[in-house]
Motif scaffolding. Structure first.
Motif, PDB file in Angstrom:
ATOM      1  N   ALA A 161      50.391  29.462 124.948  1.00 46.30           N
ATOM      2  CA  ALA A 161      50.366  29.120 126.371  1.00 46.30           C
ATOM      3  C   ALA A 161      50.395  30.334 127.276  1.00 46.30           C
ATOM      4  CB  ALA A 161      51.540  28.206 126.700  1.00 46.30           C
ATOM      5  N   THR A 162      50.866  31.482 126.776  1.00 45.33           N
ATOM      6  CA  THR A 162      51.044  32.648 127.646  1.00 45.33           C
ATOM      7  C   THR A 162      50.097  33.806 127.323  1.00 45.33           C
ATOM      8  OG1 THR A 162      52.821  33.475 126.196  1.00 45.33           O
ATOM      9  CG2 THR A 162      53.474  32.097 128.051  1.00 45.33           C
ATOM     10  N   LEU A 163      49.317  33.697 126.256  1.00 45.05           N
ATOM     11  CA  LEU A 163      48.518  34.850 125.835  1.00 45.05           C
ATOM     12  C   LEU A 163      47.257  35.038 126.660  1.00 45.05           C
ATOM     13  CD1 LEU A 163      48.139  37.214 123.928  1.00 45.05           C
ATOM     14  CD2 LEU A 163      47.103  35.657 122.262  1.00 45.05           C
ATOM     15  N   PHE A 164      46.453  33.982 126.804  1.00 46.30           N
ATOM     16  CA  PHE A 164      45.140  34.120 127.440  1.00 46.30           C
ATOM     17  C   PHE A 164      45.125  33.512 128.835  1.00 46.30           C
ATOM     18  CE2 PHE A 164      44.134  33.817 122.820  1.00 46.30           C
ATOM     19  CZ  PHE A 164      43.672  35.117 122.660  1.00 46.30           C
ATOM     20  N   LEU A 165      44.376  34.165 129.738  1.00 46.04           N
ATOM     21  CA  LEU A 165      44.218  33.617 131.083  1.00 46.04           C
ATOM     22  C   LEU A 165      43.415  32.329 131.056  1.00 46.04           C
ATOM     23  CD1 LEU A 165      43.463  36.906 133.076  1.00 46.04           C
ATOM     24  CD2 LEU A 165      45.544  35.519 133.184  1.00 46.04           C
ATOM     25  N   VAL A 166      42.363  32.287 130.229  1.00 47.96           N
ATOM     26  CA  VAL A 166      41.540  31.087 130.056  1.00 47.96           C
ATOM     27  C   VAL A 166      41.741  30.604 128.625  1.00 47.96           C
ATOM     28  CG1 VAL A 166      39.232  30.105 130.124  1.00 47.96           C
ATOM     29  CG2 VAL A 166      39.873  31.892 131.759  1.00 47.96           C
ATOM     30  N   GLN A 167      42.149  29.344 128.488  1.00 45.38           N
ATOM     31  CA  GLN A 167      42.521  28.821 127.177  1.00 45.38           C
ATOM     32  C   GLN A 167      41.694  27.592 126.823  1.00 45.38           C
ATOM     33  OE1 GLN A 167      46.686  28.108 127.810  1.00 45.38           O
ATOM     34  NE2 GLN A 167      47.214  30.275 127.826  1.00 45.38           N
ATOM     35  N   PRO A 168      40.866  27.681 125.782  1.00 44.67           N
ATOM     36  CA  PRO A 168      40.145  26.499 125.319  1.00 44.67           C
ATOM     37  C   PRO A 168      41.095  25.542 124.604  1.00 44.67           C
ATOM     38  CG  PRO A 168      39.694  28.373 123.893  1.00 44.67           C
ATOM     39  CD  PRO A 168      40.529  28.894 125.009  1.00 44.67           C
ATOM     40  N   VAL A 169      41.008  24.266 124.954  1.00 45.53           N
ATOM     41  CA  VAL A 169      41.885  23.254 124.357  1.00 45.53           C
ATOM     42  C   VAL A 169      41.028  22.179 123.712  1.00 45.53           C
ATOM     43  CG1 VAL A 169      43.691  21.550 124.780  1.00 45.53           C
ATOM     44  CG2 VAL A 169      43.658  23.677 126.096  1.00 45.53           C
ATOM     45  N   PRO A 170      41.093  22.005 122.400  1.00 47.50           N
ATOM     46  CA  PRO A 170      40.325  20.948 121.730  1.00 47.50           C
ATOM     47  C   PRO A 170      40.680  19.579 122.306  1.00 47.50           C
ATOM     48  CG  PRO A 170      41.290  22.444 120.119  1.00 47.50           C
ATOM     49  CD  PRO A 170      41.897  22.798 121.442  1.00 47.50           C
ATOM     50  N   PRO A 221      38.341  22.257 128.329  1.00 43.18           N
ATOM     51  CA  PRO A 221      38.153  21.445 127.119  1.00 43.18           C
ATOM     52  C   PRO A 221      37.202  22.118 126.142  1.00 43.18           C
ATOM     53  CG  PRO A 221      36.974  20.484 128.980  1.00 43.18           C
ATOM     54  CD  PRO A 221      37.794  21.605 129.523  1.00 43.18           C
ATOM     55  N   ALA A 222      37.487  21.945 124.861  1.00 42.15           N
ATOM     56  CA  ALA A 222      36.621  22.448 123.785  1.00 42.15           C
ATOM     57  C   ALA A 222      36.267  21.257 122.896  1.00 42.15           C
ATOM     58  CB  ALA A 222      37.334  23.530 122.993  1.00 42.15           C
ATOM     59  N   PRO A 223      35.158  20.560 123.217  1.00 39.26           N
ATOM     60  CA  PRO A 223      34.831  19.326 122.499  1.00 39.26           C
ATOM     61  C   PRO A 223      34.604  19.525 121.001  1.00 39.26           C
ATOM     62  CG  PRO A 223      33.532  19.548 124.511  1.00 39.26           C
ATOM     63  CD  PRO A 223      34.190  20.867 124.281  1.00 39.26           C
ATOM     64  N   VAL A 224      34.049  20.662 120.600  1.00 33.65           N
ATOM     65  CA  VAL A 224      33.761  20.904 119.190  1.00 33.65           C
ATOM     66  C   VAL A 224      34.696  22.006 118.693  1.00 33.65           C
ATOM     67  CG1 VAL A 224      32.025  21.518 117.487  1.00 33.65           C
ATOM     68  CG2 VAL A 224      31.352  20.253 119.541  1.00 33.65           C
ATOM     69  N   ALA A 225      35.749  21.574 118.018  1.00 32.86           N
ATOM     70  CA  ALA A 225      36.735  22.541 117.525  1.00 32.86           C
ATOM     71  C   ALA A 225      37.441  21.928 116.323  1.00 32.86           C
ATOM     72  CB  ALA A 225      37.742  22.888 118.622  1.00 32.86           C
ATOM     73  N   ALA A 236      40.647  22.960 111.209  1.00 33.42           N
ATOM     74  CA  ALA A 236      40.786  24.115 110.318  1.00 33.42           C
ATOM     75  C   ALA A 236      40.488  25.411 111.060  1.00 33.42           C
ATOM     76  CB  ALA A 236      39.860  23.969 109.114  1.00 33.42           C
ATOM     77  N   LEU A 237      39.445  25.383 111.914  1.00 33.26           N
ATOM     78  CA  LEU A 237      39.091  26.565 112.693  1.00 33.26           C
ATOM     79  C   LEU A 237      40.163  26.872 113.735  1.00 33.26           C
ATOM     80  CD1 LEU A 237      37.041  28.757 113.388  1.00 33.26           C
ATOM     81  CD2 LEU A 237      35.895  27.115 114.901  1.00 33.26           C
ATOM     82  N   VAL A 238      40.687  25.824 114.368  1.00 35.91           N
ATOM     83  CA  VAL A 238      41.744  26.016 115.362  1.00 35.91           C
ATOM     84  C   VAL A 238      42.988  26.599 114.702  1.00 35.91           C
ATOM     85  CG1 VAL A 238      43.293  24.842 116.974  1.00 35.91           C
ATOM     86  CG2 VAL A 238      40.879  24.208 116.870  1.00 35.91           C
ATOM     87  N   GLY A 239      43.316  26.090 113.503  1.00 33.49           N
ATOM     88  CA  GLY A 239      44.467  26.619 112.787  1.00 33.49           C
ATOM     89  C   GLY A 239      44.305  28.081 112.454  1.00 33.49           C
TER      90      GLY A 239
END
Length: 346
Positions: free
Chosen positions: A163-172, A233-237, A240-243
């Motif tokens: 939550a604190t690392l990136f300014l823009v965060q993709p969320v599946p 939003p990240a519709p395709v994620a 396993a890749l997110v992990g």
């Protein structure tokens, strides 16, 4: 009571041992290697022992002459965690059944209301261990908790770092499932109840008053740190890749992260009618207050950081002296942690 705490040096155990001592219990603190009482601030009211839960003889000796056993052992950092946790649970259950132990309390995980075949390996293993331990004696209870909020908590620290690392965060999109976090101080209160004669039995859910999505929980962590972040939003994620990506951008142990990420697809909320509520005590902590406590430097309560917490969860004070934005400090912390993990002696 004389209480044996198996897994006493983990996150919850390091808070539970002094909590039990403060309430007048005699505590035997056990872990796979002999705990260092000085590291955890334990005094002579705590007896520290080594007990490998996969060693039947060691477990049989440990449960002798104790009134209650608290089981906090999990092996997510191992590739064979399912088999190891099953074996350990079977050994402990057999030893408890053959002893005079009156209470057996296991910290389990919230179980999504989906077919068991759809459960993640992590949750399926927790459920398997739970069933083994509940079958040991009539006085067994499984306290099912999801995200436990507090500095040093693995699940909370992973979410906080993301939550604190990136300014823009993709969320599946599949991460918009619901979660019902619980403050670690309320987990300790639930252990008090479970160890009592009139406490809950069987599988009981632990959750705070707030049910929210994972992005909202990340937002609460960002607000607590005084940071504003943009989530897209990240519709395709694939999970396993997110992990894999999460393991690479946080300082948490790799296998632990990838195992936990699998569990985020389903709602992790308490079951109506099977949720623990305090008997006479104060209300449960909400997410905002619990996060504020966890992020307050030098906070002295259970949600505060301890010097005994794993190194990957602790901040690096020297970085606070460097004139970097919060994201820069987070990135530098990750880089330094990675460097220390690959270079011996650093």
């Amino acid at each position: 009571m004389r209480v044996l705490v198996l897994g006493a040096t983990g996150y919850v155990g390091s808070r539970l041992v002094p909590h039990l001592v403060e309430r007048g219990h005699e505590v035997v603190a056990a872990s796979s290697s002999v705990p260092n009482p000085g590291r955890f601030g334990w005094d002579d009211r705590v007896r520290a022992i080594r007990c490998d839960v996969t060693d039947a003889d060691a477990v049989a000796r440990a449960v002798t002459d104790v009134d209650a056993v608290v089981y906090l052992v999990h092996s997510l950092d191992r590739a064979d965690f399912t088999e190891r946790d099953r074996l350990a649970a079977e050994i402990v259950a057999a030893a408890v059944a053959d002893s005079d132990v009156r209470r057996l309390v296991y910290l389990s995980g919230l179980v999504p209301q989906v077919p068991e075949a759809d459960l993640s390996a992590h949750i399926a293993s927790r459920l398997e261990v739970e069933r083994i331990l509940l079958g040991a004696i009539d006085g067994s209870v499984a306290l099912r908790a999801g995200v436990v909020i507090g500095a040093g908590s693995t699940s909370f620290e992973i979410i906080r770092q993301i939550a604190t690392l990136f300014l823009v965060q993709p969320v599946p999109t599949w991460m918009h499932s619901s979660v019902q976090p619980v403050a670690v101080s309320d987990v300790l209160r639930a252990f008090d109840a479970a160890l009592g004669d009139d406490g809950p039995r069987g599988a009981v859910d632990l959750g705070g008053p707030d049910v929210l999505s994972y992005p909202d929980l990340m937002r609460a962590c960002g607000r607590g740190a005084g940071l504003s972040r943009v989530r897209v939003p990240a519709p395709v994620a694939p999970s396993a890749l997110v992990g894999l990506a999460t393991a690479l951008v946080t300082t948490a142990p790799f296998r632990t992260v990838t195992s936990l990420i699998e569990s985020l697809r389903h709602d992790m909320v308490c079951r109506p009618g099977r949720t623990w509520t305090p008997d006479g005590g104060g209300p449960l902590l909400g997410v905002e207050e619990a996060v504020d406590r966890a992020l307050t430097p030098m906070y002295a309560g259970p949600e505060g950081a301890l010097s005994s917490d794993p190194g990957w969860t602790r901040p690096l004070p020297a970085l606070d002296l460097v004139p970097l934005p919060a994201s820069g400090r987070a990135a530098a912390r990750l880089a330094l942690h990675t460097l220390r993990s690959v270079l011996p002696g650093t």
